[in-house]
Design an enzyme around this catalytic site. Structure first.
Site, PDB file in Angstrom:
ATOM      1  N   CYS A  79       0.855  -1.185   0.000  1.00 50.88           N
ATOM      2  CA  CYS A  79       0.000   0.000   0.000  1.00 50.88           C
ATOM      3  C   CYS A  79       0.893   1.237   0.000  1.00 50.88           C
ATOM      4  O   CYS A  79       2.088   1.154   0.293  1.00 50.88           O
ATOM      5  CB  CYS A  79      -0.950   0.024   1.196  1.00 50.88           C
ATOM      6  N   CYS A  82       2.989   2.106   3.048  1.00 55.58           N
ATOM      7  CA  CYS A  82       4.259   1.400   3.246  1.00 55.58           C
ATOM      8  C   CYS A  82       5.426   2.251   2.747  1.00 55.58           C
ATOM      9  O   CYS A  82       6.470   2.335   3.397  1.00 55.58           O
ATOM     10  CB  CYS A  82       4.246   0.059   2.493  1.00 55.58           C
ATOM     11  N   ASP A 464       8.999  24.431 -34.225  1.00 59.48           N
ATOM     12  CA  ASP A 464      10.109  24.698 -35.136  1.00 59.48           C
ATOM     13  C   ASP A 464       9.676  24.231 -36.520  1.00 59.48           C
ATOM     14  O   ASP A 464       8.753  23.419 -36.651  1.00 59.48           O
ATOM     15  CB  ASP A 464      11.349  23.941 -34.650  1.00 59.48           C
TER      16      ASP A 464
END
Length: 794
Positions: A79, A82, A464
């Site tokens: 999870c 953790c 460009d």
């Protein structure tokens, strides 16, 4: 001066660089110009650009000697909490100056200051005491069995607990309450022990409660008041939710990490005319590699022999295989679909295009987007507040005479479970990782969630011209014969003179002559006239070819002058061929727009971009012609690199968040100054990957709109997840205070909300948005199967 930050993969070092650079002599101001960019303003009378650059390099070198960085995989996290626990615990270790743990990337980025070996050893011990693992190289033998048990132990324990829980429920219905209670206790012990161990270890290391500790307290409280069924349901639902969350996030993690496993471990090389197999890591530049049909290419290189169709989708996102002939570039990790290829290796192992992309992907997973940082800060405040509310709920009402202590303790325990911010904190990272994975599969390399967030707010896009909206390869468009010469003669004479030149315009003439089977004649007395053209004797005649400036002293009649002017207004570059006194031919050159240029600009309008620009160093007429063909709103020609930077700054002032799309080399200053720099990756250009925030690995400009669309959908999903998480918590809190929320319902609400936001985030991998966003242009989802690609090609 806008510049990418040195040590940009480490936020701490980037901040140190900025702080030290502020005191440099002659520096007026230093501002952030976006993620990993700074805008430096300096007094040219006191210092120069090279002076500032050298100072930045010196600071970066000094920081590099003082601080050491390591990126480590972490196993066992199920999870998001953790990851936060590991991060807090490791950050407190002596010698560790900073630590960042990515749950979605399953990696830890740690910075050591002084004695890195001792700090690294202490780090591994600390992670182990928390119940997680930093994998080491295992000896051959039982490693596979051990990794299988480590990987599936939690799932097996959850399945066993669920089975015991169902059996206990059946026993309760038959009146065997004592046996049922024993089984409920067994369930609590089997599934609750890992939760309690992890929670207590985290509390000792960080002095802060995490979700595991909160859940442990809730279970102990339930057992204390005799609610065995509730206690067992809580641990089983929580463990099941953690397993499902881990599985779902691993899916997104694997989708983003599949690149790492594409390159083969071995290569078939030619040594002394014999094919031998070696480890891919032993390849050297200059080796000749043999790749048979169905095999993956082990290294970057060029085809020396054979021809085939190669599936390049992992690198470029192209939907069909690309035909490869001798001289063509190929990339490590791509799949040879048909013929046998002999490839000359031109990149050392560890520095292939695939390696560079993989490193960028790993860094992208580790970086937190601004909205993710905001959620983390909010969660850090939210949890202690709700814990305090839970404590007050359990104590204050019964002391004030409003019900029994047992009743309010139960409600306080429900509040305690709601203190877990899992759904909230996982809402952002799982969505960002899913979006990054989709972009990567489409051949769009995004360097972090922060750039997805910026892309979602783009209002203007500047392109460009050469190599971006055009292919970057001039072509001979027209040959106009004059002075009694024929078109074939003009082309033959021009190709003869230009055959010794490497100029792009010269190559266009030679290539056209080759295509039309017009042979070049020998040239005598060849002379290069720098900047204007060449001359020499062809078939006994002294000829010259070059720009109109070469013929400045030659009298041109009105028709020739008119033709030259007309061609220039059409955006074409004019080259003249003639002798000492006469013009014999006009050659019109042009860099045609990319086939997708007009579509790319139109798609940007569909996705909500307000204004598009073309910035070019070419003369105004040529730029205007390309701009008109592509459909851009405004064209600015004859711009030097510094002029492009000023143009980008002006566009930002007028329209807000601006993206610059360029080739990644000449456009580096403008790419850095824009809010979002997008480089044409030229299928793996190192400079494009390093300079820009985003690289289009297949040079497909239509993917700019797809990226903007995906990023806007991603931000919508993140907002949906955050709002949903907060609403669920608020409703559950009201129900808990009113006594309408049981413990198992609180866990179900928390786990259910987490799984829903994870599932919603995973939609970004393959799905499409609904509602007002349903028509957004999006990057293609997933990597097509090879069989489908071959079928499409045929």
């Amino acid at each position: 001066m806008a510049s990418p930050l040195a040590e940009a993969d480490c936020e701490s070092c980037a901040e140190r660089l900025r702080d030290e650079l502020k005191s440099h002599r002659g520096l007026i101001s230093l501002e952030e110009a976006g993620p990993e960019k700074i805008l430096v303003t300096y007094d040219p009378d006191r210092c120069s650009l090279s002076c500032v650059t050298q100072a930045a390099d010196a600071i970066g070198t000094r920081l590099g000697r003082r601080f050491h960085h390591e990126s480590l995989p972490v196993q066992g996290m199920d999870c998001y909490d953790c990851a936060q626990t590991i991060e807090r615990a490791v950050s407190k270790l002596p010698g560790v100056s900073s630590c960042s743990v990515s749950f979605t990337g399953a990696r830890m980025n740690v910075e050591y200051e002084d004695r890195p070996e001792e700090a690294a050893s202490a780090l591994r011990r600390k992670v182990a005491t928390l119940g997680y693992r930093i994998p080491q190289d295992n000896p051959a033998g039982d490693g596979e069995a051990e990794s299988f048990w480590v990987r599936y132990r939690r799932v097996a324990l959850t399945a066993a607990s669920a089975a015991f829980l169902m059996i206990a429920g059946v026993l309760s219905l038959t009146g065997a309450d004592t046996a049922a209670t024993v089984l409920y206790a067994l369930v609590v012990a089997v599934s609750g022990y890992p939760i309690a161990r992890s929670g207590l270890a985290a509390a000792r290391a960080t002095h802060r409660p995490d979700i595991n500790l909160l859940m442990t307290i809730a279970v102990i409280g339930a057992v204390g008041i005799g609610a065995w069924v509730e206690a067992a349901l809580v641990v089983v639902l929580y463990a099941l939710g953690a397993d499902l969350e881990s599985y779902a996030v691993n899916r997104a993690r694997r989708s983003l990490g599949d690149l790492l496993s594409l390159a083969p471990d071995w290569a078939r090389v030619v040594r002394n005319l014999v094919e031998v197999e070696i480890d891919a890591e032993q390849l050297q530049v200059g080796d000749q590699v043999v790749v048979r049909p169905g095999e993956r290419i082990p290294a970057d290189g060029r085809v020396m022999g054979g021809s085939s169709a190669v599936d390049q989708s992992p690198i470029t996102g192209e939907s069909v295989p690309v035909d490869k002939l001798p001289g063509d570039q190929v990339f490590a990790g791509t799949l040879n679909a048909e013929g046998r290829l002999v490839i000359d290796v031109d990149t050392a192992p560890g520095d292939t295009t695939l390696d560079r992309i993989s490193r960028a992907v790993a860094e992208a997973q580790a970086r937190k987007a601004p909205i993710q940082r905001w959620v983390d800060r909010f969660a850090a405040v939210y949890t202690p507040i709700v814990v305090a509310v839970a404590a007050l709920t359990a104590v204050v009402p019964p002391l004030a005479g409003f019900g029994s202590f047992e009743t309010w303790l139960y409600r306080g325990l429900a509040f305690l479970i709601l203190a877990c911010p899992c759904a909230l904190v996982i809402a952002t990272p799982v969505s960002l990782v899913s979006s990054l994975a989709r972009a990567s599969a489409a051949g769009v390399l995004v360097k972090g969630g922060a750039f997805l967030e910026i892309a979602s707010r783009v209002k203007a896009v500047a392109f460009d011209k050469t190599g971006t909206l055009t292919a970057g390869r001039p072509r001979l468009l027209q040959v106009i014969a004059l002075g009694g010469a024929t078109e074939t003669e003009v082309l033959r004479w021009a190709a003869s003179l230009e055959s010794a030149s490497e100029h792009p315009l010269a190559r266009a003439v030679v290539d056209t002559a080759t295509e039309r089977a017009v042979g070049a004649a020998p040239v005598d007395d060849f002379v290069s006239l720098r900047g204007v053209g060449v001359q020499g004797a062809v078939e006994g005649r002294q000829l010259r070819i070059g720009s109109p400036a070469l013929f400045a002293e030659t009298r041109l009649d009105g028709d020739v002058q008119g033709t030259i002017e007309r061609l220039r207004q059409e955006g074409q570059t004019v080259v003249l061929l003639g002798d000492e006194s006469t013009v014999l031919g006009i050659l019109a050159m042009g860099d045609a727009p990319r086939a997708q240029a007009a579509e790319a600009v139109a798609e940007l309008r569909r996705v909500g971009v307000e204004r598009t620009f073309l910035l070019s160093g070419d003369h105004a007429e040529a730029a205007a012609a390309i701009g008109k063909a592509a459909g851009v709103d405004e064209v600015l020609g004859q711009l030097m690199p510094e002029d492009k930077v000023k143009a980008v700054e002006r566009i930002r002032e007028l329209y807000g968040v601006t993206a610059m799309v360029g080739d990644g080399v000449n456009d580096a200053p403008a790419l850095a100054r824009a809010d979002l720099g997008v480089a044409m990756g030229t299928a793996g250009s190192p400079s494009a990957i390093e300079i820009a925030d985003i690289a289009l690995m297949g040079d497909d400009v239509t993917k700019v709109a797809g990226l903007v669309g995906l990023s806007r959908w991603t931000q919508a999903v993140v907002r949906q997840n955050i709002v949903f998480s907060l609403v669920v918590k608020a409703v559950a809190a009201v129900l808990a205070f009113g006594g309408l929320l049981t413990l198992w319902m609180a866990v179900l609400a928390d786990v259910g909300a987490t799984l829903i936001v994870v599932a919603n985030g995973l939609r970004l991998l393959r799905g499409r948005p609904s509602g007002r966003l349903r028509d957004l242009p999006l990057l293609a989802a997933g990597k097509p199967r090879l069989s489908a690609l071959v079928q499409a090609r045929r």
